[in-house]
Scaffold this motif. Structure first.
Motif, mmCIF file in Angstrom:
data_model
loop_
_atom_site.group_PDB
_atom_site.id
_atom_site.type_symbol
_atom_site.label_atom_id
_atom_site.label_comp_id
_atom_site.label_asym_id
_atom_site.label_seq_id
_atom_site.Cartn_x
_atom_site.Cartn_y
_atom_site.Cartn_z
ATOM 1 N N MET A 1 -27.503 2.831 20.293
ATOM 2 C CA MET A 1 -26.346 1.959 20.164
ATOM 3 C C MET A 1 -26.631 0.830 19.170
ATOM 4 O O MET A 1 -25.781 0.463 18.352
ATOM 5 C CB MET A 1 -25.983 1.368 21.518
ATOM 6 N N SER A 2 -27.842 0.307 19.229
ATOM 7 C CA SER A 2 -28.243 -0.744 18.293
ATOM 8 C C SER A 2 -28.200 -0.229 16.857
ATOM 9 O O SER A 2 -27.737 -0.930 15.946
ATOM 10 C CB SER A 2 -29.648 -1.229 18.652
ATOM 11 N N MET A 3 -28.666 1.005 16.664
ATOM 12 C CA MET A 3 -28.617 1.614 15.337
ATOM 13 C C MET A 3 -27.171 1.768 14.865
ATOM 14 O O MET A 3 -26.852 1.536 13.693
ATOM 15 C CB MET A 3 -29.314 2.978 15.371
ATOM 16 N N ALA A 4 -26.292 2.154 15.790
ATOM 17 C CA ALA A 4 -24.901 2.412 15.431
ATOM 18 C C ALA A 4 -24.150 1.143 15.044
ATOM 19 O O ALA A 4 -23.310 1.164 14.131
ATOM 20 C CB ALA A 4 -24.190 3.108 16.583
ATOM 21 N N LEU A 5 -24.428 0.032 15.720
ATOM 22 C CA LEU A 5 -23.590 -1.152 15.576
ATOM 23 C C LEU A 5 -24.211 -2.317 14.812
ATOM 24 O O LEU A 5 -23.479 -3.135 14.241
ATOM 25 C CB LEU A 5 -23.175 -1.663 16.962
ATOM 26 N N GLY B 1 -33.487 10.341 23.620
ATOM 27 C CA GLY B 1 -32.379 9.480 24.029
ATOM 28 C C GLY B 1 -31.731 8.741 22.875
ATOM 29 O O GLY B 1 -30.565 8.340 22.965
ATOM 30 N N ILE B 2 -32.468 8.533 21.791
ATOM 31 C CA ILE B 2 -31.943 7.820 20.632
ATOM 32 C C ILE B 2 -31.041 8.710 19.786
ATOM 33 O O ILE B 2 -30.012 8.273 19.266
ATOM 34 C CB ILE B 2 -33.103 7.296 19.747
ATOM 35 N N VAL B 3 -31.421 9.983 19.683
ATOM 36 C CA VAL B 3 -30.940 10.840 18.599
ATOM 37 C C VAL B 3 -29.421 10.964 18.534
ATOM 38 O O VAL B 3 -28.812 10.751 17.491
ATOM 39 C CB VAL B 3 -31.583 12.232 18.707
ATOM 40 N N GLY B 4 -28.779 11.330 19.644
ATOM 41 C CA GLY B 4 -27.346 11.607 19.573
ATOM 42 C C GLY B 4 -26.442 10.415 19.815
ATOM 43 O O GLY B 4 -25.217 10.518 19.658
ATOM 44 N N THR B 5 -27.015 9.278 20.197
ATOM 45 C CA THR B 5 -26.179 8.163 20.640
ATOM 46 C C THR B 5 -25.307 7.607 19.525
ATOM 47 O O THR B 5 -24.104 7.370 19.719
ATOM 48 C CB THR B 5 -27.058 7.042 21.226
ATOM 49 N N ALA B 6 -25.884 7.364 18.363
ATOM 50 C CA ALA B 6 -25.107 6.789 17.266
ATOM 51 C C ALA B 6 -23.970 7.712 16.852
ATOM 52 O O ALA B 6 -22.855 7.255 16.568
ATOM 53 C CB ALA B 6 -26.018 6.489 16.078
ATOM 54 N N ALA B 7 -24.238 9.024 16.840
ATOM 55 C CA ALA B 7 -23.192 9.980 16.473
ATOM 56 C C ALA B 7 -22.077 9.995 17.512
ATOM 57 O O ALA B 7 -20.888 10.087 17.167
ATOM 58 C CB ALA B 7 -23.797 11.373 16.320
ATOM 59 N N ALA B 8 -22.452 9.906 18.805
ATOM 60 C CA ALA B 8 -21.433 9.870 19.862
ATOM 61 C C ALA B 8 -20.559 8.626 19.718
ATOM 62 O O ALA B 8 -19.329 8.699 19.891
ATOM 63 C CB ALA B 8 -22.103 9.898 21.230
ATOM 64 N N THR C 1 -9.724 4.909 16.480
ATOM 65 C CA THR C 1 -9.106 4.273 15.316
ATOM 66 C C THR C 1 -8.589 5.247 14.256
ATOM 67 O O THR C 1 -7.791 4.863 13.416
ATOM 68 C CB THR C 1 -10.119 3.341 14.628
ATOM 69 N N GLY C 2 -9.096 6.471 14.268
ATOM 70 C CA GLY C 2 -8.768 7.406 13.202
ATOM 71 C C GLY C 2 -9.609 7.215 11.960
ATOM 72 O O GLY C 2 -9.462 7.941 10.979
ATOM 73 N N VAL C 3 -10.519 6.231 11.996
ATOM 74 C CA VAL C 3 -11.379 5.935 10.849
ATOM 75 C C VAL C 3 -12.723 6.649 11.054
ATOM 76 O O VAL C 3 -13.376 6.472 12.086
ATOM 77 C CB VAL C 3 -11.607 4.422 10.697
ATOM 78 N N ARG C 4 -13.115 7.432 10.056
ATOM 79 C CA ARG C 4 -14.405 8.121 10.116
ATOM 80 C C ARG C 4 -15.417 7.329 9.299
ATOM 81 O O ARG C 4 -15.372 7.318 8.066
ATOM 82 C CB ARG C 4 -14.270 9.539 9.567
ATOM 83 N N VAL C 5 -16.320 6.665 9.986
ATOM 84 C CA VAL C 5 -17.373 5.878 9.329
ATOM 85 C C VAL C 5 -18.596 6.769 9.174
ATOM 86 O O VAL C 5 -19.111 7.305 10.160
ATOM 87 C CB VAL C 5 -17.720 4.618 10.139
ATOM 88 N N ARG C 6 -19.078 6.908 7.970
ATOM 89 C CA ARG C 6 -20.197 7.812 7.701
ATOM 90 C C ARG C 6 -21.465 7.077 7.270
ATOM 91 O O ARG C 6 -22.434 7.703 6.851
ATOM 92 C CB ARG C 6 -19.798 8.842 6.647
ATOM 93 N N GLU C 7 -21.454 5.778 7.365
ATOM 94 C CA GLU C 7 -22.641 5.000 7.013
ATOM 95 C C GLU C 7 -22.843 3.914 8.058
ATOM 96 O O GLU C 7 -21.934 3.113 8.313
ATOM 97 C CB GLU C 7 -22.489 4.381 5.619
#
Length: 275
Positions: free
Chosen positions: A183-187, A243-250, A259-265
């Motif tokens: 989650m930290s990686m994602a946000l 536990g880290i691997v799929g969280t950001a993608a989820a 939102t309909g917005v696909r963020v890829r970075e």
């Protein structure tokens, strides 16, 4: 609000170059020595449990000594390989000790005690035939403010196949910790590079943002109770990183759902949502 899911996988290797020594004293107590490292993940406890299981004795009869280079060699702590590598060496030493006790001493500890060292020079011979991986599926629920684009992860849930879980309490801590890192990686996490010198500018926690307690809401981790007969004698697989691997993608999928917005970075910041 949006929900998302992603799958995860991470290798569960067994590193070569591990050795373990087990000594039984005349009082029937066992001392296990291996230069493994416990970084706070519960390695000390889990290895003690493995040794007790392999020796068929209560945990209270085992003294575990780790964390010293004077002890028998051990591979590094990391890559989800610690318990797999160190535990296998301990299990082999226990098998050898029990065999010698039966064949040479009738199963009774001699007055001078008995010591055995097992050296695991190679890796896992079954790795050529089977995939040595841990697997998981992570689910995320997010809420996004329509006006400001502010994002909150309100719920994370992970379901994992990590073989036999040696210690449920420490395993759960590692898995929810891994999902928190994801989650930290994602946000939040983002390294800023100075193109002139190649230095990372935000090189401390004052500038490199990570998730805090206030950012983490409901996080659940569950697993299948399914030992793997090929990874090691314990049937366990690595769980430090999966536990880290799929969280950001989820989370990214949940944001798209909301939102309909696909963020890829990464990280997913509000400017990427409102623009």
């Amino acid at each position: 609000m949006g929900t998302g899911v992603a799958v995860s996988t991470y290798p569960s290797p067994r590193f070569p170059g591990n050795a373990a020594t087990i000594r039984i004293g005349p009082d029937g107590r066992y001392t296990v020595r291996i230069a493994a490292a416990d970084m706070g993940t519960g390695t000390w406890t889990a290895l003690t449990q493995i040794a007790a299981d392999a020796l068929s004795v209560p945990v209270g009869q085992v003294e575990m000594r780790i964390g010293d280079t004077a002890l028998p060699a051990a591979s590094v702590a990391g890559f989800s390989a610690g318990i797999n590598s160190w535990g296998t060496a301990i299990w082999e030493a226990a098998d050898q000790l029990r065999a010698r006790l039966r064949s040479e001493h009738g199963g009774i500890a001699p007055p001078e005690g008995l010591e055995v060292t097992a050296e695991m020079a190679g890796g896992n011979p079954d790795a050529e035939r089977y995939a040595m991986h841990s697997f998981g599926a992570q689910f995320a629920e997010v809420r996004v403010d329509e006006d400001t684009g502010e994002l909150r992860v309100t719920r994370l849930l992970g379901m994992f196949d990590v073989g036999r879980v040696i210690n449920p309490k420490t395993a759960r801590s590692q898995l929810i910790g891994g999902m928190t890192q994801g989650m930290s990686m994602a946000l939040y996490e983002h390294s800023v590079l100075d193109p002139r010198f190649g230095h990372v500018v935000n090189h401390d926690f004052a500038q490199y943002h990570i998730a805090s307690h206030a950012d983490v809401h409901a996080v659940e981790a569950h697993w299948l109770d399914e030992p793997d007969p090929y990874t090691n004698p314990m049937g366990a697989k690595g769980l430090g990183e999966v536990g880290i691997v799929g969280t950001a993608a989820a989370i990214g999928n949940a944001v798209h759902h909301a939102t309909g917005v696909r963020v890829r970075e990464l990280p997913i910041t509000l400017d990427k949502l409102v623009s």
